[in-house]
Design a protein around this motif. Structure first.
Motif, short mmCIF file in Angstrom:
data_model
loop_
_atom_site.label_atom_id
_atom_site.label_comp_id
_atom_site.label_asym_id
_atom_site.label_seq_id
_atom_site.Cartn_x
_atom_site.Cartn_y
_atom_site.Cartn_z
N LEU A 27 9.41 5.00 -7.00
CA LEU A 27 9.20 6.27 -6.29
C LEU A 27 7.91 6.97 -6.71
CD1 LEU A 27 12.78 7.74 -6.11
CD2 LEU A 27 11.31 7.08 -4.22
N PHE A 28 7.53 6.80 -7.99
CA PHE A 28 6.39 7.58 -8.47
C PHE A 28 5.12 7.36 -7.64
CE2 PHE A 28 2.54 8.00 -10.99
CZ PHE A 28 2.57 9.38 -11.18
N PRO A 29 4.73 6.09 -7.36
CA PRO A 29 3.50 5.91 -6.57
C PRO A 29 3.59 6.60 -5.22
CG PRO A 29 4.22 3.82 -7.48
CD PRO A 29 5.31 4.80 -7.76
N MET A 30 4.77 6.56 -4.60
CA MET A 30 4.90 7.15 -3.27
C MET A 30 4.77 8.66 -3.33
SD MET A 30 7.67 4.82 -1.36
CE MET A 30 8.72 3.83 -2.37
N ILE A 31 5.38 9.26 -4.36
CA ILE A 31 5.32 10.72 -4.46
C ILE A 31 3.90 11.17 -4.81
CG2 ILE A 31 6.16 12.68 -5.79
CD1 ILE A 31 8.87 11.10 -5.87
N ARG A 32 3.28 10.42 -5.73
CA ARG A 32 1.89 10.75 -6.10
C ARG A 32 0.99 10.65 -4.87
NH1 ARG A 32 -2.27 12.17 -6.66
NH2 ARG A 32 -3.79 12.06 -8.35
N PHE A 33 1.24 9.62 -4.06
CA PHE A 33 0.49 9.37 -2.83
C PHE A 33 0.63 10.57 -1.88
CE2 PHE A 33 0.86 7.35 1.48
CZ PHE A 33 -0.38 6.75 1.57
N ALA A 34 1.85 11.04 -1.71
CA ALA A 34 2.08 12.15 -0.79
C ALA A 34 1.51 13.45 -1.33
CB ALA A 34 3.58 12.31 -0.54
N ASP A 36 -1.11 13.81 -3.15
CA ASP A 36 -2.53 13.71 -3.46
C ASP A 36 -3.38 14.88 -2.95
OD1 ASP A 36 -4.60 12.16 -4.74
OD2 ASP A 36 -5.40 11.87 -2.72
N PRO A 37 -3.16 15.35 -1.70
CA PRO A 37 -4.02 16.45 -1.22
C PRO A 37 -3.96 17.69 -2.12
CG PRO A 37 -2.77 15.52 0.58
CD PRO A 37 -2.26 14.87 -0.66
N LYS A 40 -6.29 16.98 -5.18
CA LYS A 40 -7.71 16.68 -4.96
C LYS A 40 -8.55 17.92 -5.19
CE LYS A 40 -8.97 12.70 -2.49
NZ LYS A 40 -8.01 11.99 -1.66
N GLY A 73 -10.39 14.67 5.50
CA GLY A 73 -9.80 13.33 5.37
C GLY A 73 -10.86 12.30 5.67
N MET B 64 2.64 9.55 6.60
CA MET B 64 2.04 10.86 6.32
C MET B 64 0.54 10.85 6.53
SD MET B 64 3.89 12.11 2.91
CE MET B 64 4.83 13.59 3.09
N TYR B 65 -0.07 9.66 6.48
CA TYR B 65 -1.53 9.60 6.63
C TYR B 65 -1.95 8.84 7.88
CZ TYR B 65 -1.95 11.33 1.86
OH TYR B 65 -1.88 12.11 0.75
N TYR B 79 -8.82 5.22 4.78
CA TYR B 79 -8.79 6.42 3.95
C TYR B 79 -7.60 6.39 3.00
CZ TYR B 79 -8.19 11.34 2.76
OH TYR B 79 -8.02 12.51 2.07
N ALA B 85 -4.77 8.76 -3.85
CA ALA B 85 -4.27 8.17 -5.09
C ALA B 85 -3.07 7.28 -4.81
CB ALA B 85 -3.86 9.29 -6.05
N MET B 86 -3.05 6.12 -5.43
CA MET B 86 -1.95 5.15 -5.31
C MET B 86 -1.82 4.58 -3.91
SD MET B 86 0.42 5.69 -8.23
CE MET B 86 -0.39 6.18 -9.71
N VAL B 90 1.02 1.94 -2.48
CA VAL B 90 2.02 2.23 -1.46
C VAL B 90 1.81 1.32 -0.24
CG1 VAL B 90 2.99 4.01 0.02
CG2 VAL B 90 2.24 4.60 -2.26
#
Ligand code: FES
Lengths: 165, 223
Positions: A27-34, A36-37, A40, A73, B64-65, B79, B85-86, B90
């Protein structure tokens, strides 16, 4: 309840811990991914040259269009995005006000409502500002308009990032 | 603490029998790898389901992207992969997971075939399984187009031409899949809708049927 950890409890905790660890690894990579904005860093904001000469700036607010480079983006509009500032001379110094209303972000205009002469007006909820950008008490905005940094270079007006309060 | 919360909910909603029904059932000795290690072949079905769950989760996050249109599709994938990140991880989960899911599903099918588990009374569940297989292939096919790179484009062209070779209905099928006369602006949103709404909905329905049937009929006996 005894303080001793039973064999069954030990197994439950170990299995639960391992499962939790593996689940977090997933789960961590997915949550970090979401997220990210949020994490930044924003762009720094450079000075851009406008089409106005120093002597065109008077005591009356002037709507100055300029373009800033933005990166939305993967979308980078060619030639940047249009922005506007209300620029005037005030007490010998140049004042460049952001037209973004400090109530909820609509766009203010100089004397755009004939009822309120000599003021900035926001049509969304009738927010008003004095000429120097200070909000008129009793109207929705609670803060004065933001100010852009400015400089004069070779006779031209340059506009920079928003001043930090 | 957790126990107290559980008790509070259970007192009101009586959830214990529900999860007992779902989770608490006997694992026969011949399918338990702790007894015979070779029984690990009985894990492939569950592993397929696990990978499908990862696919659904990572897909939700990618959405989401991702933007399903000809101008932004490739740019948004690039992008999310290079600047978020990550993103590599994913997208990698979804990319590799797609292949792993098909491999696991295939191994599961082989196990069911070679242990003869599809035989009476489980014929119906075999058919449901084959439908799941087609759903997964459909998900793979529709997902392949979405990055909108050269591989995606030509793979979809090939796939659609294969569909076109079906007698009589072929050309209708191709136009339906393309949403027009060519693979382009109308194709991506269509494949996206199939990929994230229609096929997953169908897949979840079939999976539910698959699991209800196996609980009702039980795992087939030892060889
Ligand atoms: S946004 Fe300007 S008054 Fe509300």
């Amino acid at each position: 309840m005894s303080k001793k950890v039973s064999r069954r409890q030990f197994l439950t905790y170990t299995l639960g811990g391992t499962a939790g660890f593996l689940g977090m690894g997933m789960l961590f990579p997915m949550i970090r991914f979401a997220a990210d904005p949020m994490l930044k860093k924003g762009g720094k904001g450079a000075f851009v040259k406008t089409n106005y000469k120093e002597d065109q700036i008077t005591e009356t607010p002037l709507s100055v269009d300029f373009r800033v480079d933005v990166k939305d983006g993967w979308y980078v509009p060619e030639g940047g995005e249009p922005r506007t500032a209300w620029v005037m001379k005030s007490e010998g110094k140049i004042l460049a006000l952001s037209p973004v209303c400090k109530h909820l972000g609509c766009t203010v205009g100089w004397e755009s409502n004939p009822q309120f002469k000599g003021e900035f007006f926001c049509p969304c909820h009738f927010g008003r500002y004095f000429k120097n950008g200070t909000n008129v008490p009793g109207t929705p905005p609670t803060k004065p308009l933001d100010q852009y940094e400015t400089k004069i270079e070779a006779g031209h007006l340059w506009i920079g990032p928003i001043k930090k309060a | 603490m957790l126990r107290a919360v559980y008790k509070w909910v259970d007192e009101r909603l009586d959830v214990t029998p529900i999860w007992r029904d779902v989770a608490d059932h006997e694992v026969p000795e011949h399918v338990n790898p702790a007894h015979h290690f070779s029984a690990f072949i009985y894990c492939f079905g569950g592993l397929t389901f696990f990978v499908v769950m990862i696919q659904i989760l990572s897909g939700m996050f990618l959405a989401m992207y991702y933007v399903p249109d000809i101008i932004n599709a490739h740019a948004s994938v690039k992008y999310l992969q290079t600047e978020v990140a990550m993103g590599t991880i994913v997208r990698g989960m979804h990319h590799w997971g797609a292949s792993v899911a098909i491999v696991m599903l295939f191994l599961h099918t082989l196990r069911v075939f070679f242990t003869g588990s599809y035989k009476n009374p489980r014929e119906f569940n075999w058919i449901v399984g084959v439908l799941i297989f087609f759903m997964m292939l459909g998900l793979g096919f529709t997902g392949y187009l979405l990055p909108w790179d050269n591989k995606a484009y030509f793979a979809t062209k090939v796939g659609i031409q294969i569909a076109e070779s079906v007698p009589f209905i072929g050309s209708y099928l191709a136009t339906f899949l393309q949403g027009g006369d060519m693979v382009g602006a109308t194709t991506i949103p269509r494949f996206y809708a199939l990929h994230v709404f229609f096929l997953p909905a169908g897949l979840l329905g079939l999976l539910a049927t698959h699991f209800i049937l196996i609980r009702r009929q039980g795992i087939s006996g030892p060889l």
